[in-house]
Design an enzyme around this catalytic site. Structure first.
Site, PDB file in Angstrom:
ATOM      1  N   ASP A  68       8.547  55.113 106.357  1.00 44.99           N
ATOM      2  CA  ASP A  68       9.789  55.815 106.004  1.00 44.99           C
ATOM      3  C   ASP A  68      10.369  55.194 104.724  1.00 44.99           C
ATOM      4  O   ASP A  68      10.381  53.974 104.557  1.00 44.99           O
ATOM      5  CB  ASP A  68      10.775  55.670 107.171  1.00 44.99           C
ATOM      6  CG  ASP A  68      11.942  56.647 107.090  1.00 44.99           C
ATOM      7  OD1 ASP A  68      12.102  57.451 108.003  1.00 44.99           O
ATOM      8  OD2 ASP A  68      12.708  56.575 106.101  1.00 44.99           O
TER       9      ASP A  68
ATOM     10  N   ASN B 257      14.354  63.508 116.397  1.00 47.24           N
ATOM     11  CA  ASN B 257      15.551  64.348 116.299  1.00 47.24           C
ATOM     12  C   ASN B 257      15.173  65.822 116.132  1.00 47.24           C
ATOM     13  O   ASN B 257      14.256  66.149 115.373  1.00 47.24           O
ATOM     14  CB  ASN B 257      16.393  63.906 115.088  1.00 47.24           C
ATOM     15  CG  ASN B 257      16.826  62.452 115.194  1.00 47.24           C
ATOM     16  OD1 ASN B 257      17.161  61.985 116.275  1.00 47.24           O
ATOM     17  ND2 ASN B 257      16.807  61.737 114.083  1.00 47.24           N
TER      18      ASN B 257
ATOM     19  N   GLN C  76      18.722  65.680 112.795  1.00 51.22           N
ATOM     20  CA  GLN C  76      17.504  65.967 112.024  1.00 51.22           C
ATOM     21  C   GLN C  76      17.885  66.347 110.602  1.00 51.22           C
ATOM     22  O   GLN C  76      18.786  67.176 110.390  1.00 51.22           O
ATOM     23  CB  GLN C  76      16.713  67.113 112.684  1.00 51.22           C
ATOM     24  CG  GLN C  76      15.364  67.353 112.030  1.00 51.22           C
ATOM     25  CD  GLN C  76      14.542  68.431 112.737  1.00 51.22           C
ATOM     26  OE1 GLN C  76      15.027  69.116 113.639  1.00 51.22           O
ATOM     27  NE2 GLN C  76      13.286  68.579 112.328  1.00 51.22           N
TER      28      GLN C  76
ATOM     29  N   HIS D 245       8.781  65.372 113.191  1.00 53.45           N
ATOM     30  CA  HIS D 245       8.315  63.999 112.977  1.00 53.45           C
ATOM     31  C   HIS D 245       8.864  63.101 114.071  1.00 53.45           C
ATOM     32  O   HIS D 245       9.945  63.345 114.594  1.00 53.45           O
ATOM     33  CB  HIS D 245       8.729  63.464 111.600  1.00 53.45           C
ATOM     34  CG  HIS D 245      10.191  63.601 111.318  1.00 53.45           C
ATOM     35  ND1 HIS D 245      10.754  64.797 110.917  1.00 53.45           N
ATOM     36  CD2 HIS D 245      11.210  62.722 111.388  1.00 53.45           C
ATOM     37  CE1 HIS D 245      12.052  64.639 110.743  1.00 53.45           C
ATOM     38  NE2 HIS D 245      12.361  63.390 111.037  1.00 53.45           N
TER      39      HIS D 245
ATOM     40  N   HIS E  10       9.923  59.139 114.772  1.00 53.36           N
ATOM     41  CA  HIS E  10      10.179  57.825 114.176  1.00 53.36           C
ATOM     42  C   HIS E  10       9.602  56.732 115.080  1.00 53.36           C
ATOM     43  O   HIS E  10       9.810  56.764 116.296  1.00 53.36           O
ATOM     44  CB  HIS E  10      11.687  57.558 114.089  1.00 53.36           C
ATOM     45  CG  HIS E  10      12.437  58.493 113.199  1.00 53.36           C
ATOM     46  ND1 HIS E  10      12.816  58.152 111.919  1.00 53.36           N
ATOM     47  CD2 HIS E  10      12.907  59.747 113.402  1.00 53.36           C
ATOM     48  CE1 HIS E  10      13.498  59.171 111.387  1.00 53.36           C
ATOM     49  NE2 HIS E  10      13.576  60.146 112.266  1.00 53.36           N
TER      50      HIS E  10
END
Ligand code: 5GP
Ligand code: ZN
Length: 136
Positions: free
Chosen positions: A32, A88, A95, A101, A103
């Site tokens: 990230d 999210n 989000q 995706h 995390h």
């Protein structure tokens, strides 16, 4: 299927370079760019699904299998002591990039991060009503 102008489609399919930790024919795992902690990573499907509502059930299982592999490797290599898996769905839920995706957030002692909610009060009757609303 990719979606035009989706940044995660471009990253997942290698059109935009990323710090890739893992790749197979269906997923890419990247670091990230705004990490919560050292090693904060994202699992991206190469196909475009906006969120968990669109994600096929079979892919959902595969996301978890990739997560399991990654957290074991990252725990060993980074020496983190815990992990948060966060995912999210919808802007109300936080989000910001509308390509599914997950995390993977390594946790270290005194890393200064909190992933928390405020527990609310609820009665047994309310719990019963909610249960019935969902499964009744
Ligand atoms: P969300 O808030 O949608 O659950 O998470 C989006 C995440 O994507 C954020 O943690 C943000 O830092 C990360 N992010 C946004 N744009 C990029 C990018 O271009 N590259 C990478 N590697 N991460 C990104
Ligand atoms: Zn996409």
């Amino acid at each position: 299927m990719r979606k035009d102008n989706c940044i995660f489609c471009k990253i997942a399919n290698g059109e935009i370079p990323s710090k890739t930790l893992y790749e197979d024919d269906r997923f890419r795992v990247i670091l990230d760019l705004g990490p919560a902690t050292k090693g904060h990573a994202l699992i991206l499907p190469k196909d475009h699904y906006a969120d968990i509502f669109e994600l096929p059930e079979e892919s959902a299982g595969d996301v978890m299998r990739v997560a399991k592999k990654m957290v074991l490797k990252m725990k060993e290599k980074l020496g983190c002591e815990g992990f948060n898996l966060v995912q999210n769905n919808g802007d109300l839920a936080g989000q910001t990039v509308f390509h599914f995706h997950m995390h993977l957030i390594p946790r270290y002692r005194a890393d200064g991060q909190t992933i928390a909610w405020k527990p609310q009060e609820v009665s047994d009757e309310e719990l019963e009503e909610i249960k019935n609303q969902i499964v009744g």
